[in-house]
Write a protein that holds these residues in place. Structure first.
Motif, PDB file in Angstrom:
ATOM      1  N   MET A 163      29.793  38.667  45.687  1.00 11.28           N
ATOM      2  CA  MET A 163      30.817  39.355  44.925  1.00 11.28           C
ATOM      3  C   MET A 163      30.626  39.155  43.429  1.00 11.28           C
ATOM      4  SD  MET A 163      32.990  40.965  46.950  1.00 11.28           S
ATOM      5  CE  MET A 163      31.415  41.605  47.500  1.00 11.28           C
ATOM      6  N   CYS A 164      30.286  37.917  43.058  1.00 13.67           N
ATOM      7  CA  CYS A 164      30.215  37.627  41.627  1.00 13.67           C
ATOM      8  C   CYS A 164      29.415  36.361  41.390  1.00 13.67           C
ATOM      9  CB  CYS A 164      31.633  37.464  41.078  1.00 13.67           C
ATOM     10  SG  CYS A 164      31.694  37.017  39.342  1.00 13.67           S
ATOM     11  N   LEU A 165      28.658  36.342  40.305  1.00  6.07           N
ATOM     12  CA  LEU A 165      27.993  35.141  39.822  1.00  6.07           C
ATOM     13  C   LEU A 165      28.405  34.934  38.370  1.00  6.07           C
ATOM     14  CD1 LEU A 165      25.971  32.805  39.665  1.00  6.07           C
ATOM     15  CD2 LEU A 165      24.172  34.494  39.222  1.00  6.07           C
ATOM     16  N   LYS A 166      28.997  33.781  38.104  1.00  4.00           N
ATOM     17  CA  LYS A 166      29.425  33.450  36.753  1.00  4.00           C
ATOM     18  C   LYS A 166      28.628  32.241  36.286  1.00  4.00           C
ATOM     19  CE  LYS A 166      33.662  32.498  34.112  1.00  4.00           C
ATOM     20  NZ  LYS A 166      35.101  32.238  34.228  1.00  4.00           N
ATOM     21  N   VAL A 167      27.930  32.354  35.157  1.00 10.83           N
ATOM     22  CA  VAL A 167      27.149  31.262  34.587  1.00 10.83           C
ATOM     23  C   VAL A 167      27.779  30.896  33.249  1.00 10.83           C
ATOM     24  CG1 VAL A 167      24.881  30.476  33.853  1.00 10.83           C
ATOM     25  CG2 VAL A 167      25.072  32.126  35.723  1.00 10.83           C
ATOM     26  N   GLY A 168      28.356  29.703  33.178  1.00  3.07           N
ATOM     27  CA  GLY A 168      29.109  29.337  31.987  1.00  3.07           C
ATOM     28  C   GLY A 168      30.307  30.252  31.846  1.00  3.07           C
ATOM     29  N   ASP A 169      30.450  30.870  30.687  1.00  2.00           N
ATOM     30  CA  ASP A 169      31.552  31.797  30.458  1.00  2.00           C
ATOM     31  C   ASP A 169      31.143  33.250  30.661  1.00  2.00           C
ATOM     32  OD1 ASP A 169      33.307  29.741  29.810  1.00  2.00           O
ATOM     33  OD2 ASP A 169      32.662  29.726  27.706  1.00  2.00           O
ATOM     34  N   LYS A 170      29.906  33.481  31.098  1.00  2.00           N
ATOM     35  CA  LYS A 170      29.402  34.846  31.217  1.00  2.00           C
ATOM     36  C   LYS A 170      29.246  35.260  32.672  1.00  2.00           C
ATOM     37  CE  LYS A 170      26.920  34.738  26.809  1.00  2.00           C
ATOM     38  NZ  LYS A 170      25.607  34.892  26.128  1.00  2.00           N
ATOM     39  N   ILE A 171      29.613  36.491  32.953  1.00  2.00           N
ATOM     40  CA  ILE A 171      29.427  37.049  34.285  1.00  2.00           C
ATOM     41  C   ILE A 171      28.027  37.648  34.351  1.00  2.00           C
ATOM     42  CG2 ILE A 171      30.208  38.776  35.940  1.00  2.00           C
ATOM     43  CD1 ILE A 171      32.994  38.501  34.681  1.00  2.00           C
ATOM     44  N   ARG A 172      27.185  37.076  35.204  1.00  2.00           N
ATOM     45  CA  ARG A 172      25.810  37.553  35.309  1.00  2.00           C
ATOM     46  C   ARG A 172      25.689  38.686  36.323  1.00  2.00           C
ATOM     47  NH1 ARG A 172      20.780  33.427  35.294  1.00  2.00           N
ATOM     48  NH2 ARG A 172      21.751  33.040  33.268  1.00  2.00           N
ATOM     49  N   TYR A 173      26.552  38.660  37.334  1.00  2.00           N
ATOM     50  CA  TYR A 173      26.530  39.742  38.341  1.00  2.00           C
ATOM     51  C   TYR A 173      27.940  39.943  38.862  1.00  2.00           C
ATOM     52  CZ  TYR A 173      25.884  42.362  42.631  1.00  2.00           C
ATOM     53  OH  TYR A 173      26.000  43.317  43.604  1.00  2.00           O
ATOM     54  N   LYS A 174      28.307  41.189  39.094  1.00  2.00           N
ATOM     55  CA  LYS A 174      29.608  41.505  39.700  1.00  2.00           C
ATOM     56  C   LYS A 174      29.447  42.730  40.582  1.00  2.00           C
ATOM     57  CE  LYS A 174      33.128  42.930  37.115  1.00  2.00           C
ATOM     58  NZ  LYS A 174      33.668  44.159  37.722  1.00  2.00           N
ATOM     59  N   ASP A 175      29.885  42.617  41.841  1.00  2.00           N
ATOM     60  CA  ASP A 175      29.818  43.731  42.775  1.00  2.00           C
ATOM     61  C   ASP A 175      30.668  44.897  42.266  1.00  2.00           C
ATOM     62  OD1 ASP A 175      31.068  45.216  45.292  1.00  2.00           O
ATOM     63  OD2 ASP A 175      29.161  44.334  45.933  1.00  2.00           O
ATOM     64  N   PRO A 176      30.205  46.140  42.441  1.00  2.00           N
ATOM     65  CA  PRO A 176      30.986  47.284  41.953  1.00  2.00           C
ATOM     66  C   PRO A 176      32.400  47.360  42.509  1.00  2.00           C
ATOM     67  CG  PRO A 176      28.761  47.966  42.564  1.00  2.00           C
ATOM     68  CD  PRO A 176      28.905  46.549  43.011  1.00  2.00           C
ATOM     69  N   GLY A 177      32.628  46.800  43.697  1.00  2.00           N
ATOM     70  CA  GLY A 177      33.967  46.855  44.279  1.00  2.00           C
ATOM     71  C   GLY A 177      34.856  45.693  43.903  1.00  2.00           C
ATOM     72  N   CYS A 178      34.368  44.846  43.015  1.00  2.00           N
ATOM     73  CA  CYS A 178      35.104  43.637  42.655  1.00  2.00           C
ATOM     74  C   CYS A 178      35.754  43.833  41.293  1.00  2.00           C
ATOM     75  CB  CYS A 178      34.127  42.463  42.622  1.00  2.00           C
ATOM     76  SG  CYS A 178      34.863  40.870  42.307  1.00  2.00           S
ATOM     77  N   GLU A 179      37.083  43.777  41.225  1.00  2.00           N
ATOM     78  CA  GLU A 179      37.787  44.030  39.977  1.00  2.00           C
ATOM     79  C   GLU A 179      37.710  42.839  39.030  1.00  2.00           C
ATOM     80  OE1 GLU A 179      41.730  45.282  40.747  1.00  2.00           O
ATOM     81  OE2 GLU A 179      41.140  47.099  41.830  1.00  2.00           O
ATOM     82  N   GLU A 180      37.861  41.643  39.560  1.00  2.00           N
ATOM     83  CA  GLU A 180      37.781  40.442  38.750  1.00  2.00           C
ATOM     84  C   GLU A 180      36.721  39.518  39.332  1.00  2.00           C
ATOM     85  OE1 GLU A 180      41.520  38.553  38.201  1.00  2.00           O
ATOM     86  OE2 GLU A 180      42.594  40.434  37.848  1.00  2.00           O
ATOM     87  N   CYS A 181      36.155  38.678  38.459  1.00  2.00           N
ATOM     88  CA  CYS A 181      35.013  37.889  38.893  1.00  2.00           C
ATOM     89  C   CYS A 181      35.361  36.845  39.944  1.00  2.00           C
ATOM     90  CB  CYS A 181      34.361  37.204  37.691  1.00  2.00           C
ATOM     91  SG  CYS A 181      32.805  36.396  38.092  1.00  2.00           S
ATOM     92  N   MET A 182      36.428  36.098  39.742  1.00  2.00           N
ATOM     93  CA  MET A 182      36.728  35.003  40.649  1.00  2.00           C
ATOM     94  C   MET A 182      38.031  35.221  41.410  1.00  2.00           C
ATOM     95  SD  MET A 182      34.318  32.860  40.784  1.00  2.00           S
ATOM     96  CE  MET A 182      32.712  32.995  39.983  1.00  2.00           C
ATOM     97  N   GLU A 183      38.340  36.477  41.694  1.00  2.00           N
ATOM     98  CA  GLU A 183      39.535  36.771  42.470  1.00  2.00           C
ATOM     99  C   GLU A 183      39.313  36.439  43.935  1.00  2.00           C
ATOM    100  OE1 GLU A 183      40.362  40.951  42.557  1.00  2.00           O
ATOM    101  OE2 GLU A 183      38.277  41.455  42.797  1.00  2.00           O
TER     102      GLU A 183
END
Length: 325
Positions: free
Chosen positions: A220-240
């Protein structure tokens, strides 16, 4: 002259070592990285899992980052985090040495990714977990098989260098046909979820949100530090905490009373429900039928520790960890 050499060494140390660290991170992030992975469970409800590195360790003289299945989306030491293994990067290759979560025994190291491959290459992945929907939380030595990866496509995209990979596992008759396809992205990992084997359910190019109950594992999402490196198109927020269907609800409230009881509250029209208590190796220790909208269940465990409960119904699924003292 000796002073000049000293100055050069100091300067080169300041330049080359950060460069090497940065280059390694571009292959696969090993610091300040949190993966949010969707893994279907019983084709029912949302099961979003967080993974991240907390600390370092050494196995057989090699340095590894310690990978945990996290209780939440925060990189911190927490007794409820589940240690799943060590990860190391060597050149363009990423290795993992998992642990048997039932016994704590170290399992054989396997090759997670090889970002040096070309289309048409075959790569031996070693003894890799082959349980569909595997979270590594309940991994045992019986869940691993010798594997081979067939690279069928390598291309550059706006997300980074992408690798199309088929996975085959070894049987008594040799390597079987492909168990499914996966996409690797350099600097991210697998789009099926970090290190998971390809799903046995065909996914095609559909988005996860378009599929009934999201019947595939997915990053769904990969967050490295404060930056989102990858987010699935169906995912509205990174760590929801993700829901895969607008019609799916979890109308159950579970409250721990003291150390050995759970109060389960649920609307009557959702009854009956099935309650299960499991240990961290996945063994079901207790089962109860929930037929009352406000039922109290005594936990039948003799050893204090961390356990998992599941509540399953026709349109209900809830699963969380609890601490029994």
């Amino acid at each position: 002259m000796r002073k000049l050499y000293t100055v050069l060494i100091i300067c080169l140390s300041g330049i080359l070592f950060p460069f090497c660290s940065s280059a390694q991170d571009e292959v696969f992030p090993t610091k300040d990285a949190i993966w949010n992975i969707y893994i279907p469970k019983y084709g029912a409800m949302v099961t979003s899992h967080y993974y991240g590195f907390v600390g370092d360790t050494v196995f057989d003289g090699l340095s590894y980052r310690k990978l945990y299945l996290l209780k939440d989306s925060v990189l911190r030491e927490n007794p409820e985090n589940v240690y799943v293994g060590g990860v190391r990067v060597s050149g363009k290759k990423v290795y993992m040495r998992p642990t048997d979560t039932a016994t704590g025994k170290l399992l054989e190291e396997f090759l997670m990714y090889d970002f040096s491959v070309k289309a048409g290459d075959e790569v031996f992945g070693g003894m890799r977990p082959m349980v569909w929907g595997c979270t590594f939380e309940n991994l045992t030595g019986s869940d691993i098989k010798n594997t081979k990866l067939q690279v069928f496509d390598v291309r550059d995209s706006e997300l980074g260098r992408e690798f199309g990979v088929d996975l085959k596992f070894e049987s008594s008759e040799g390597y079987c046909e492909s168990e499914g396809s996966d996409t690797w992205i350099e600097g991210v990992g697998s789009l099926l979820g970090l290190f998971l084997p390809p799903s046995s359910i065909p996914t095609g190019k559909q988005k996860w949100i378009d599929m009934a109950y999201g019947q595939r594992s997915a990053l769904m999402c990969l967050k490295v530090g404060d930056k989102i490196r990858y987010k699935d198109p169906g995912c509205e927020e990174c760590m929801e905490v993700l829901n895969v269907s607008e019609n799916v609800v979890i109308p159950v409230t579970v409250r721990q009373i003291g150390n050995r009881q759970l109060l389960i509250q649920c609307p009557v029209h959702n009854l009956p429900l099935q309650f299960e208590l499991l240990n961290l190796s996945g063994t079901v220790l207790q089962q109860n039928a929930v037929r009352d909208g406000g039922m109290t269940i005594d936990l039948e465990v003799s050893v204090p520790g961390i356990y998992i409960y599941r509540i399953i119904g026709d349109k209900v699924y809830k699963s969380e960890k609890i601490v029994v003292r």
